[in-house]
Design a protein around this motif. Structure first.
Motif, PDB file in Angstrom:
ATOM      1  N   ILE A 157       0.845  -1.192   0.000  1.00  9.93           N
ATOM      2  CA  ILE A 157       0.000   0.000   0.000  1.00  9.93           C
ATOM      3  C   ILE A 157       0.878   1.239   0.000  1.00  9.93           C
ATOM      4  CG2 ILE A 157      -1.908   1.185   1.135  1.00  9.93           C
ATOM      5  CD1 ILE A 157      -2.534  -1.706   0.326  1.00  9.93           C
ATOM      6  N   LEU A 158       0.661   2.133  -0.975  1.00 10.13           N
ATOM      7  CA  LEU A 158       1.399   3.393  -1.087  1.00 10.13           C
ATOM      8  C   LEU A 158       0.456   4.545  -0.776  1.00 10.13           C
ATOM      9  CD1 LEU A 158       3.204   2.696  -4.498  1.00 10.13           C
ATOM     10  CD2 LEU A 158       4.038   2.175  -2.202  1.00 10.13           C
ATOM     11  N   PHE A 159       0.878   5.440   0.109  1.00  8.06           N
ATOM     12  CA  PHE A 159       0.010   6.528   0.578  1.00  8.06           C
ATOM     13  C   PHE A 159       0.298   7.831  -0.165  1.00  8.06           C
ATOM     14  CE2 PHE A 159      -0.275   3.554   4.019  1.00  8.06           C
ATOM     15  CZ  PHE A 159      -1.546   3.733   4.542  1.00  8.06           C
ATOM     16  N   ALA A 160      -0.744   8.366  -0.807  1.00  8.92           N
ATOM     17  CA  ALA A 160      -0.656   9.697  -1.412  1.00  8.92           C
ATOM     18  C   ALA A 160      -1.136  10.767  -0.439  1.00  8.92           C
ATOM     19  CB  ALA A 160      -1.482   9.755  -2.698  1.00  8.92           C
ATOM     20  N   GLU A 161      -2.220  10.470   0.295  1.00 11.90           N
ATOM     21  CA  GLU A 161      -2.765  11.399   1.286  1.00 11.90           C
ATOM     22  C   GLU A 161      -3.194  10.626   2.519  1.00 11.90           C
ATOM     23  OE1 GLU A 161      -5.287  14.854  -0.550  1.00 11.90           O
ATOM     24  OE2 GLU A 161      -5.762  13.016  -1.642  1.00 11.90           O
ATOM     25  N   THR A 162      -3.076  11.266   3.672  1.00 12.77           N
ATOM     26  CA  THR A 162      -3.521  10.638   4.921  1.00 12.77           C
ATOM     27  C   THR A 162      -4.191  11.687   5.802  1.00 12.77           C
ATOM     28  OG1 THR A 162      -1.351  11.049   5.938  1.00 12.77           O
ATOM     29  CG2 THR A 162      -1.701   8.891   4.916  1.00 12.77           C
ATOM     30  N   PRO A 163      -5.144  11.268   6.624  1.00 10.37           N
ATOM     31  CA  PRO A 163      -5.777  12.197   7.573  1.00 10.37           C
ATOM     32  C   PRO A 163      -4.837  12.481   8.739  1.00 10.37           C
ATOM     33  CG  PRO A 163      -6.653  10.000   7.882  1.00 10.37           C
ATOM     34  CD  PRO A 163      -5.741   9.926   6.686  1.00 10.37           C
ATOM     35  N   PRO A 164      -5.164  13.457   9.572  1.00 13.79           N
ATOM     36  CA  PRO A 164      -4.346  13.714  10.764  1.00 13.79           C
ATOM     37  C   PRO A 164      -4.363  12.523  11.714  1.00 13.79           C
ATOM     38  CG  PRO A 164      -5.836  15.553  10.315  1.00 13.79           C
ATOM     39  CD  PRO A 164      -6.264  14.428   9.428  1.00 13.79           C
ATOM     40  N   GLY A 213       3.515   9.370   1.596  1.00 11.58           N
ATOM     41  CA  GLY A 213       4.839   8.901   1.217  1.00 11.58           C
ATOM     42  C   GLY A 213       5.236   7.602   1.883  1.00 11.58           C
ATOM     43  N   ASP A 214       4.503   7.221   2.956  1.00 10.38           N
ATOM     44  CA  ASP A 214       4.736   5.929   3.606  1.00 10.38           C
ATOM     45  C   ASP A 214       4.154   4.804   2.753  1.00 10.38           C
ATOM     46  OD1 ASP A 214       5.902   7.164   5.763  1.00 10.38           O
ATOM     47  OD2 ASP A 214       4.234   6.824   7.148  1.00 10.38           O
ATOM     48  N   ALA A 215       4.494   3.589   3.147  1.00 12.09           N
ATOM     49  CA  ALA A 215       3.901   2.395   2.574  1.00 12.09           C
ATOM     50  C   ALA A 215       3.875   1.329   3.654  1.00 12.09           C
ATOM     51  CB  ALA A 215       4.698   1.914   1.366  1.00 12.09           C
ATOM     52  N   TYR A 216       3.119   0.279   3.401  1.00  6.10           N
ATOM     53  CA  TYR A 216       3.229  -0.900   4.253  1.00  6.10           C
ATOM     54  C   TYR A 216       2.980  -2.138   3.411  1.00  6.10           C
ATOM     55  CZ  TYR A 216      -1.943  -1.111   4.724  1.00  6.10           C
ATOM     56  OH  TYR A 216      -3.291  -1.196   4.488  1.00  6.10           O
ATOM     57  N   LEU A 217       3.538  -3.248   3.880  1.00  4.51           N
ATOM     58  CA  LEU A 217       3.321  -4.548   3.256  1.00  4.51           C
ATOM     59  C   LEU A 217       2.499  -5.393   4.199  1.00  4.51           C
ATOM     60  CD1 LEU A 217       3.981  -6.465   0.876  1.00  4.51           C
ATOM     61  CD2 LEU A 217       5.960  -7.240   2.201  1.00  4.51           C
ATOM     62  N   VAL A 227      -9.857  -0.482   6.863  1.00  5.62           N
ATOM     63  CA  VAL A 227      -9.472   0.911   7.096  1.00  5.62           C
ATOM     64  C   VAL A 227     -10.552   1.514   7.980  1.00  5.62           C
ATOM     65  CG1 VAL A 227      -8.986   3.154   6.070  1.00  5.62           C
ATOM     66  CG2 VAL A 227      -8.316   1.055   4.864  1.00  5.62           C
ATOM     67  N   SER A 228     -10.175   2.013   9.153  1.00  8.88           N
ATOM     68  CA  SER A 228     -11.155   2.547  10.090  1.00  8.88           C
ATOM     69  C   SER A 228     -11.819   3.800   9.521  1.00  8.88           C
ATOM     70  CB  SER A 228     -10.490   2.868  11.430  1.00  8.88           C
ATOM     71  OG  SER A 228      -9.521   3.893  11.277  1.00  8.88           O
ATOM     72  N   PRO A 229     -13.081   4.068   9.883  1.00  5.82           N
ATOM     73  CA  PRO A 229     -13.816   5.202   9.314  1.00  5.82           C
ATOM     74  C   PRO A 229     -13.154   6.542   9.599  1.00  5.82           C
ATOM     75  CG  PRO A 229     -15.300   3.694  10.447  1.00  5.82           C
ATOM     76  CD  PRO A 229     -13.910   3.253  10.796  1.00  5.82           C
ATOM     77  N   LEU A 230     -13.186   7.428   8.605  1.00 11.51           N
ATOM     78  CA  LEU A 230     -12.733   8.803   8.819  1.00 11.51           C
ATOM     79  C   LEU A 230     -13.683   9.492   9.797  1.00 11.51           C
ATOM     80  CD1 LEU A 230     -11.750  10.048   5.237  1.00 11.51           C
ATOM     81  CD2 LEU A 230     -10.294   8.993   6.976  1.00 11.51           C
ATOM     82  N   LYS A 231     -13.116  10.325  10.666  1.00  9.21           N
ATOM     83  CA  LYS A 231     -13.912  10.930  11.725  1.00  9.21           C
ATOM     84  C   LYS A 231     -14.334  12.368  11.437  1.00  9.21           C
ATOM     85  CE  LYS A 231     -11.635   8.181  15.331  1.00  9.21           C
ATOM     86  NZ  LYS A 231     -10.807   8.218  16.571  1.00  9.21           N
ATOM     87  N   ASN A 232     -13.651  13.050  10.526  1.00  9.78           N
ATOM     88  CA  ASN A 232     -13.892  14.480  10.340  1.00  9.78           C
ATOM     89  C   ASN A 232     -14.137  14.827   8.881  1.00  9.78           C
ATOM     90  OD1 ASN A 232     -13.208  14.984  13.159  1.00  9.78           O
ATOM     91  ND2 ASN A 232     -11.068  14.674  12.540  1.00  9.78           N
ATOM     92  N   ALA A 233     -15.054  15.758   8.657  1.00  9.61           N
ATOM     93  CA  ALA A 233     -15.275  16.275   7.312  1.00  9.61           C
ATOM     94  C   ALA A 233     -14.012  16.991   6.830  1.00  9.61           C
ATOM     95  CB  ALA A 233     -16.459  17.235   7.307  1.00  9.61           C
ATOM     96  N   GLY A 234     -13.687  16.800   5.584  1.00  9.96           N
ATOM     97  CA  GLY A 234     -12.521  17.455   5.003  1.00  9.96           C
ATOM     98  C   GLY A 234     -11.247  16.641   5.051  1.00  9.96           C
ATOM     99  N   ASP A 235     -11.198  15.597   5.877  1.00 11.81           N
ATOM    100  CA  ASP A 235     -10.023  14.733   5.914  1.00 11.81           C
ATOM    101  C   ASP A 235     -10.047  13.797   4.710  1.00 11.81           C
ATOM    102  OD1 ASP A 235      -9.132  15.888   8.217  1.00 11.81           O
ATOM    103  OD2 ASP A 235      -9.853  14.301   9.546  1.00 11.81           O
ATOM    104  N   ARG A 236      -8.852  13.359   4.310  1.00  9.59           N
ATOM    105  CA  ARG A 236      -8.745  12.547   3.101  1.00  9.59           C
ATOM    106  C   ARG A 236      -7.712  11.438   3.289  1.00  9.59           C
ATOM    107  NH1 ARG A 236     -10.534  14.450  -1.600  1.00  9.59           N
ATOM    108  NH2 ARG A 236      -8.797  13.510  -2.712  1.00  9.59           N
ATOM    109  N   ARG A 237      -7.962  10.333   2.623  1.00 12.65           N
ATOM    110  CA  ARG A 237      -7.014   9.207   2.576  1.00 12.65           C
ATOM    111  C   ARG A 237      -7.054   8.632   1.171  1.00 12.65           C
ATOM    112  NH1 ARG A 237      -6.412   3.477   3.208  1.00 12.65           N
ATOM    113  NH2 ARG A 237      -4.937   2.850   4.867  1.00 12.65           N
ATOM    114  N   SER A 238      -5.941   8.678   0.466  1.00 14.79           N
ATOM    115  CA  SER A 238      -5.886   8.108  -0.874  1.00 14.79           C
ATOM    116  C   SER A 238      -4.650   7.228  -0.984  1.00 14.79           C
ATOM    117  CB  SER A 238      -5.879   9.196  -1.951  1.00 14.79           C
ATOM    118  OG  SER A 238      -4.767  10.067  -1.811  1.00 14.79           O
ATOM    119  N   VAL A 239      -4.859   6.017  -1.496  1.00 18.66           N
ATOM    120  CA  VAL A 239      -3.783   5.028  -1.578  1.00 18.66           C
ATOM    121  C   VAL A 239      -3.879   4.258  -2.881  1.00 18.66           C
ATOM    122  CG1 VAL A 239      -3.840   4.740   0.934  1.00 18.66           C
ATOM    123  CG2 VAL A 239      -5.028   3.084  -0.524  1.00 18.66           C
ATOM    124  N   VAL A 240      -2.761   3.660  -3.239  1.00 18.69           N
ATOM    125  CA  VAL A 240      -2.722   2.646  -4.282  1.00 18.69           C
ATOM    126  C   VAL A 240      -2.298   1.342  -3.637  1.00 18.69           C
ATOM    127  CG1 VAL A 240      -1.348   1.814  -6.237  1.00 18.69           C
ATOM    128  CG2 VAL A 240      -2.392   4.058  -6.326  1.00 18.69           C
TER     129      VAL A 240
END
Length: 266
Positions: A157-164, A213-217, A227-240
């Motif tokens: 998993i490669l992270f482009a965006e992550t929430p706080p 920029g992180d990844a995990y195997l 993936v646990s639910p996002l808690k706040n409006a406006g937060d984003r998580r995008s991965v490949v």
């Protein structure tokens, strides 16, 4: 090679080369590699902090932003698992057609070598026409990719965006889920909510946050994960997610088809 007839063709080829060249081989020290192999063998998870350089991350994020415009919105409960899918997705076919730069990552020698170094064994190309490479976008409050197993053994998993931090979007998994289900005489993909609750009560659910920029195997075929639910409006998580098989031939169920394929649920 096919002729390049449109200005956009030259741009796509240039972007593909740019991202491909920015991903450099990851060199692990012997002690570090042994530790990662031991961790992966024990729990099926290894975090790769800052796998992507800032330059590679910038190109990666631009490609993901463009791909998101073509992604399909999903909101349904996966049969069997009875766990929610609330996210936007792009399967391998769409990525290959519209983002040659991202598609090139699936065949990148440095990323494949990284997986093989950690697993300590050869990996094989995922034969599913969609699941070999998927992009997942969580961008609304409550978005989640509910509990499931993958058919391919390995997920990078490669992270482009992550929430706080502490805002949701963490990967959560239960190691050796198949073994747990055998001990409990349960099916691993049917009516699992009570067994997940039991695992939570007994401290068996691992949670990990990541940064852009992180990844995990992950050993994704035997470790139940979500993936646990996002808690706040406006937060984003995008991965490949780059998926690889442990054997040359593998069986596939219907879950990937329902989420990414021709029979996808809206």
């Amino acid at each position: 090679m096919a002729a390049l007839n449109q200005p956009g063709d030259f741009i796509n080829v240039a972007r593909k080369a740019e991202l491909y060249d920015l991903i450099t081989p990851k060199v692990f020290g012997q002690d570090e590699l042994l530790d990662m192999r031991d961790q992966f063998a024990r729990c099926g998870y290894v975090k790769l902090s800052s796998l992507l350089s800032q330059e590679a991350l910038a190109v990666f994020r631009e490609e993901m932003e463009q791909l998101e415009q073509l992604a399909s919105r999903k909101r349904f409960e996966m049969p069997g698992y009875l766990t929610p899918r609330k996210l936007s997705v792009a399967g391998g076919g769409l990525i290959k057609s519209h983002s040659p730069a991202l598609y090139s990552l699936y065949h990148h020698y440095a990323l494949r070598n990284c997986v093989e170094q950690i697993t300590g064994r050869p990996i094989y190309t995922c034969t599913h026409p969609e699941e070999y490479m998927v992009a997942n976008f969580l961008h609304n409050n409550g978005d989640t990719h509910g509990w499931h197993l993958d058919d391919p053994a390995y997920a990078l998993i490669l992270f482009a965006e992550t929430p706080p931090e502490q805002a949701g979007g963490e990967v959560e998994f239960i190691s050796n889920w198949l073994d747990l289900c055998r001990r409990k005489n349960r099916k691993p993909d049917e009516n699992i909510q009570d067994l997940i609750a039991w695992a939570e009560e007994n401290g068996m659910v691992d949670r990990h946050e990541h940064k852009s920029g992180d990844a995990y195997l992950l050993r994704a075929d035997i470790n139940l994960h979500r993936v646990s639910p996002l808690k706040n409006a406006g937060d984003r998580r995008s991965v490949v997610n780059l998926a690889f098989q442990a054997t040359a031939v593998a069986d596939y169920g219907l879950t990937a088809d329902l989420l990414y394929g021709m029979s996808a649920v809206v």
